[in-house]
Design an enzyme around this catalytic site. Structure first.
Site, PDB file in Angstrom:
ATOM      1  N   ARG A  22      15.524  40.642  74.288  1.00  0.00           N
ATOM      2  CA  ARG A  22      15.771  41.617  73.228  1.00  0.00           C
ATOM      3  C   ARG A  22      14.608  41.699  72.236  1.00  0.00           C
ATOM      4  O   ARG A  22      14.292  42.784  71.724  1.00  0.00           O
ATOM      5  CB  ARG A  22      17.070  41.235  72.509  1.00  0.00           C
ATOM      6  CG  ARG A  22      17.503  42.183  71.395  1.00  0.00           C
ATOM      7  CD  ARG A  22      18.855  41.716  70.834  1.00  0.00           C
ATOM      8  NE  ARG A  22      19.160  42.289  69.547  1.00  0.00           N
ATOM      9  CZ  ARG A  22      19.794  43.435  69.358  1.00  0.00           C
ATOM     10  NH1 ARG A  22      20.185  44.153  70.401  1.00  0.00           N
ATOM     11  NH2 ARG A  22      20.038  43.879  68.142  1.00  0.00           N
ATOM     12  N   ILE A  44      18.204  49.631  66.649  1.00  0.00           N
ATOM     13  CA  ILE A  44      18.734  48.988  67.848  1.00  0.00           C
ATOM     14  C   ILE A  44      20.087  48.417  67.464  1.00  0.00           C
ATOM     15  O   ILE A  44      20.239  47.791  66.415  1.00  0.00           O
ATOM     16  CB  ILE A  44      17.783  47.897  68.383  1.00  0.00           C
ATOM     17  CG1 ILE A  44      18.313  47.305  69.696  1.00  0.00           C
ATOM     18  CG2 ILE A  44      17.516  46.819  67.359  1.00  0.00           C
ATOM     19  CD1 ILE A  44      17.335  46.340  70.369  1.00  0.00           C
ATOM     20  N   SER A  45      21.097  48.664  68.294  1.00  0.00           N
ATOM     21  CA  SER A  45      22.462  48.271  67.957  1.00  0.00           C
ATOM     22  C   SER A  45      22.635  46.753  67.954  1.00  0.00           C
ATOM     23  O   SER A  45      21.905  46.018  68.627  1.00  0.00           O
ATOM     24  CB  SER A  45      23.454  48.891  68.941  1.00  0.00           C
ATOM     25  OG  SER A  45      23.482  50.287  68.826  1.00  0.00           O
ATOM     26  N   GLN A  46      23.629  46.304  67.208  1.00  0.00           N
ATOM     27  CA  GLN A  46      24.084  44.918  67.214  1.00  0.00           C
ATOM     28  C   GLN A  46      24.346  44.477  68.663  1.00  0.00           C
ATOM     29  O   GLN A  46      24.896  45.244  69.454  1.00  0.00           O
ATOM     30  CB  GLN A  46      25.364  44.874  66.388  1.00  0.00           C
ATOM     31  CG  GLN A  46      26.140  43.587  66.392  1.00  0.00           C
ATOM     32  CD  GLN A  46      27.496  43.796  65.719  1.00  0.00           C
ATOM     33  OE1 GLN A  46      27.907  44.928  65.441  1.00  0.00           O
ATOM     34  NE2 GLN A  46      28.189  42.718  65.456  1.00  0.00           N
TER      35      GLN A  46
END
Length: 217
Positions: free
Chosen positions: A38, A64-66
């Site tokens: 990530r 960027i999402s959780q």
């Protein structure tokens, strides 16, 4: 993609404490979340917090999402190895990289050219060869490769764009945050014949989906 990327211990803890602990059980999703680095999808200086339980900026007003939300939306697609999935909103490319570990083909549409270029570089860096990035209006979908077994919308839409429903295969699933610009419900639509069955999975917050069938610029 290999396990040789650094920070693998952080990924294992992320999956154990943030994802498995909240009920995500799909083995393919868990494996992909452990595998994909990530931090390579997040620019400095925010990438130091890549494995934190939070969304992060990636530039150009995008995020960027959780990690948990990425895992949840992926699991809700019910992805299979033979699937072709359409993603609306490439962002940094991280969600597409997760999907690429599970399904046969990922097509991801991004409207911002600089964001698309960054995503293309990031995906090349992790050797995600089964991902195609298309520059354009995601609310129109991508008819050229339709129908899709799954469609994942990674930006907030006021309603489900009709072109996306039209491009969803019979038996396919579409996952999208639907609501206002400030707060949305995570919606899953399943297509059967001429019916679209809808379920809700709680509140979320995403950047707006801009386009003909989304929000205005």
């Amino acid at each position: 993609m290999t396990n040789s990327y650094p920070r693998s211990d952080e990924r294992r803890r992320m999956v154990e404490l943030q994802i498995e602990a909240r009920g995500i059980m799909d083995p393919g999703v868990l494996s992909a979340m452990r595998e994909v680095p990530r931090h390579l999808f997040i620019p400095q200086p925010w990438n130091r917090d890549a494995y934190a339980d939070a969304p992060l900026p990636i530039g150009s007003g995008q995020t960027i999402s959780q990690p948990y939300i990425v895992a949840l939306m992926t699991e809700l697609l019910h992805p299979k190895p033979t699937d072709t999935v359409l993603e609306i909103g490439a962002g940094s490319g991280y969600q597409a990289a997760i999907l690429s570990m599970i399904v046969k083909k990922v097509i991801t549409i991004e409207r911002i050219e600089t964001v698309a270029e960054h995503a293309r570089t990031n995906l090349a860096n992790v050797q995600a060869k089964n991902v195609e990035i298309v520059l354009g209006d995601g609310t129109l979908g991508y008819p050229l490769s339709a129908p899709y077994n799954g469609i994942l919308v990674t930006a907030a839409t006021p309603t489900i764009p009709e072109p996306l429903k039209a491009q969803l295969a019979d038996g396919g699933r579409l996952v999208a945050p639907v609501g206002s610009r400030s707060i949305q419900d995570l919606i899953v639509i399943e297509h059967h014949g001429d019916q679209f069955r809808e379920e809700q999975y709680g509140g979320v917050r995403f950047v707006p989906l801009v386009g003909k069938f989304g929000w205005e610029e």
